[in-house]
Design a protein around this motif. Structure first.
Motif, short mmCIF file in Angstrom:
data_model
loop_
_atom_site.label_atom_id
_atom_site.label_comp_id
_atom_site.label_asym_id
_atom_site.label_seq_id
_atom_site.Cartn_x
_atom_site.Cartn_y
_atom_site.Cartn_z
N GLY A 101 28.92 29.40 37.95
CA GLY A 101 30.10 29.84 36.61
C GLY A 101 29.36 30.63 35.68
O GLY A 101 28.33 29.78 35.06
N TYR A 102 29.99 31.38 35.06
CA TYR A 102 29.43 32.34 33.94
C TYR A 102 28.14 32.88 34.17
O TYR A 102 27.62 33.61 33.35
N SER A 103 27.64 32.82 35.31
CA SER A 103 26.33 33.69 35.84
C SER A 103 26.68 35.15 35.90
O SER A 103 25.99 36.03 35.48
N ALA A 104 27.88 35.55 36.41
CA ALA A 104 28.55 36.98 36.30
C ALA A 104 28.63 37.46 34.99
O ALA A 104 28.04 38.63 34.63
N PHE A 105 28.98 36.58 34.12
CA PHE A 105 29.20 37.04 32.45
C PHE A 105 27.77 37.48 32.15
O PHE A 105 27.70 38.20 31.25
N MET A 160 39.17 32.30 35.61
CA MET A 160 40.01 33.46 34.82
C MET A 160 39.32 33.76 33.48
O MET A 160 39.26 35.05 33.27
N LEU A 161 38.99 32.85 32.65
CA LEU A 161 38.17 33.17 31.53
C LEU A 161 36.91 34.08 31.69
O LEU A 161 37.08 34.99 31.00
N GLU A 162 36.20 33.82 32.71
CA GLU A 162 35.04 34.48 32.79
C GLU A 162 35.44 35.76 33.17
O GLU A 162 34.72 37.08 32.67
N GLY A 163 36.40 36.25 33.91
CA GLY A 163 36.85 37.30 34.47
C GLY A 163 37.30 38.26 33.14
O GLY A 163 37.08 39.61 33.03
N MET A 164 38.01 37.75 32.20
CA MET A 164 38.47 38.29 30.83
C MET A 164 37.16 38.47 29.99
O MET A 164 37.20 39.66 29.38
N THR A 170 44.14 38.83 39.11
CA THR A 170 43.10 40.18 39.08
C THR A 170 41.73 39.55 38.41
O THR A 170 40.61 39.78 39.00
N TYR A 171 41.85 38.93 37.18
CA TYR A 171 40.53 38.55 36.25
C TYR A 171 39.93 37.59 37.18
O TYR A 171 38.71 37.48 37.09
N ALA A 172 40.57 36.64 37.83
CA ALA A 172 39.72 35.62 38.81
C ALA A 172 38.92 36.24 39.93
O ALA A 172 38.06 35.63 40.34
N ASN A 173 39.15 37.69 40.31
CA ASN A 173 38.49 38.30 41.40
C ASN A 173 37.38 38.73 40.62
O ASN A 173 36.26 39.17 41.61
N VAL A 174 36.83 39.01 39.54
CA VAL A 174 35.97 39.77 38.94
C VAL A 174 34.59 39.16 38.92
O VAL A 174 33.76 39.80 39.17
N PRO A 175 34.37 37.85 38.60
CA PRO A 175 33.33 37.20 38.43
C PRO A 175 32.35 37.20 39.92
O PRO A 175 31.36 37.42 40.09
N SER A 176 33.07 37.30 41.22
CA SER A 176 32.52 37.42 42.52
C SER A 176 32.17 38.64 42.66
O SER A 176 31.18 38.91 43.34
N ILE A 177 32.81 39.73 42.04
CA ILE A 177 32.67 41.18 42.23
C ILE A 177 31.33 41.52 41.68
O ILE A 177 30.25 42.22 41.93
#
Length: 462
Positions: free
Chosen positions: A166-170, A243-247, A352-359
């Motif tokens: 978690g938060y590595s995508a951020f 979700m927060l990470e996606g935002m 939608t936001y929850a999909n973003v970190p994995s992308i």
């Protein structure tokens, strides 16, 4: 509040990962709204009390890690709500169903201490018992991406989220990518808004990025007013940091420094867990000023809606956050140009936001291997009505309605025959029996004069 640089944060991540690998027995009690309504918290409290009485060390978060401790966790919704309360025990990979407080003594003595499976607590279908959750037919056809950790992780522990990547995508977005590269990656992924409209997410972000303004906002629509729909609620309750990470990634992409989550007040558990997640992220320096020494500032706030269905519409939602009457406005101007407080605003829903970190972590090409060409990825659906297996599911876009109703949902209850499914909430439509083999994705459903909406499915029989 602890101020961390990227180097010190990465060191803490490594420490959390190491603690997770050394974790022994974990008792994961489903603490989603459905299981709580069935008595899950009494199960959790009884397990905690009995472990203490028996002199067994108990840990309730990764920061309290001890090698010999029994890890007692509150998780999010598994989706198969009607067989709860659920208790998942690792590393044995066994799931118990319909657990009651009076079962806790036997669970501790036979399973936790003795390593034996209690057959009477296993899920049974057509005379067969299932030990592992993912072997149950309800889960076999699913592909759980955004719901992957719901039911398998402590939903109130930021360090467990971090230990699992978690938060590595951020971090990647913040330190290794430009705002244009982030937008292009999301555009290339083909991610479309899961709130119902299906508008390309990356295109929306790029439009906000292109606006010249002193202030920009990122807003999450967690209002979810469709009858029978609880996809967004389950994500907010079960994996709020995703979700927060996606935002936060969206904020980096478009240059926003403030974010708002609009969630209905009827979701008190979601509100509590979101607040907990935000406080934890602030405490370790992932929200606030000069995040990880990058010079980037971003803060998140929660606004609770009063249950007005119309506030699920974007312009009505932003008006409500501003303290005005929630009423849709004529467009143009659009939210990307004049949104919250008349400033450029990215507005997407929870899923939608929850999909973003994995992308961002795995890349657009990976995401495009799932689903259909025009609707990549997965979709979460809430199945209710006269169907054998009610609950929350996640399947690849393009999965047929027949597969959802019969393979995952288990078919009709009793002797009924499938008649129709109401899809997309009050603005949606009905798909009838001769349309049951059509795929469920944005464009295919639209051709049937219906809309997929946010993902509520109410199944009806003859």
């Amino acid at each position: 509040m602890i101020r961390r640089t990227k180097l010190t944060f990465d060191a803490q991540r490594w420490k959390a990962e190491e603690a997770l690998t050394r974790e022994g027995v974990s008792n994961m009690v489903c603490a989603g709204t459905g299981c709580i309504a069935s008595g899950a918290m009494a199960v959790y409290e009884t397990l905690h009390r009995l472990c203490k009485e028996k002199g067994l060390p108990v840990s309730v978060s990764l920061s309290e890690h001890a090698d010999d401790a029994i890890h007692l966790k509150k998780t999010g919704c598994h989706g198969f709500c009607e067989i709860g309360p659920l208790v998942n025990i690792s590393p044995m990979n066994v799931i118990y169903t319909h657990v009651k407080p009076e079962d806790c003594e036997e669970i501790i003595e036979k399973t936790i201490k003795g390593g034996k499976v209690i057959q009477r607590l296993l899920f049974e279908e057509d005379g067969k018992k299932y030990k592992a959750r993912d072997d149950i037919p309800f889960y076999l056809k699913q592909q759980r991406l955004i719901l992957r950790e719901c039911g398998l992780s402590n939903c109130e522990d930021i360090w467990e989220y971090i230990a699992k990547g978690g938060y590595s995508a951020f971090e990647k977005a913040l330190f290794e990518m430009t705002d244009e590269q982030i937008c292009m990656e999301v555009i290339s992924s083909g991610l479309r808004g899961r709130g119902g409209g299906g508008f390309p997410t990356g295109k929306k972000w790029a439009q906000v990025k292109a606006q010249k303004a002193e202030q920009k906002y990122v807003v999450c629509n967690g209002d979810e007013g469709d009858p029978g729909a609880f996809m967004d609620r389950s994500i907010m309750e079960g994996d709020p940091h995703r979700m927060l990470e996606g935002m936060m990634i969206a904020a980096v992409a478009c240059g926003a420094t403030e974010g708002y989550i609009y969630v209905r007040a009827e979701y008190p558990l979601a509100v509590f867990r979101l607040r907990t997640a935000i406080e934890q992220a602030k405490e370790i320096g992932l929200l606030g000023k000069n995040i990880l020494g990058s010079g980037f500032d971003f803060d998140l706030h929660i606004n609770q809606g009063a249950g007005a269905f119309v506030c699920g519409e974007g312009s009505a939602l932003t008006a409500s956050i501003e303290g005005k009457r929630g009423m849709p406005r004529t467009k143009p101007p659009r939210t990307v140009e004049h949104g919250l407080f008349e400033m450029p605003t990215v507005l997407n829903n929870v899923e939608t936001y929850a999909n973003v970190p994995s992308i961002i972590s795995k890349g657009a090409k990976w995401f495009c291997t799932i689903g259909t060409e025009s609707s990549p990825g997965t979709k979460a659906f809430a199945i209710t009505g006269n169907i054998a297996n009610t609950g929350l599911i996640e399947v690849p876009m393009g999965t047929t309605l027949r597969e959802v109703v019969y393979t995952v949902g288990g078919g009709m209850r009793g002797e009924g025959q499938f008649k129709a499914v109401q899809i997309g909430g009050p603005s949606g439509g009905c798909l009838i029996d001769d349309q049951i083999d059509h795929p469920l994705d944005f464009d295919s459903v639209k051709k049937l004069d219906a809309i997929m909406g946010s993902g509520g499915l109410v199944v009806m029989d003859e």
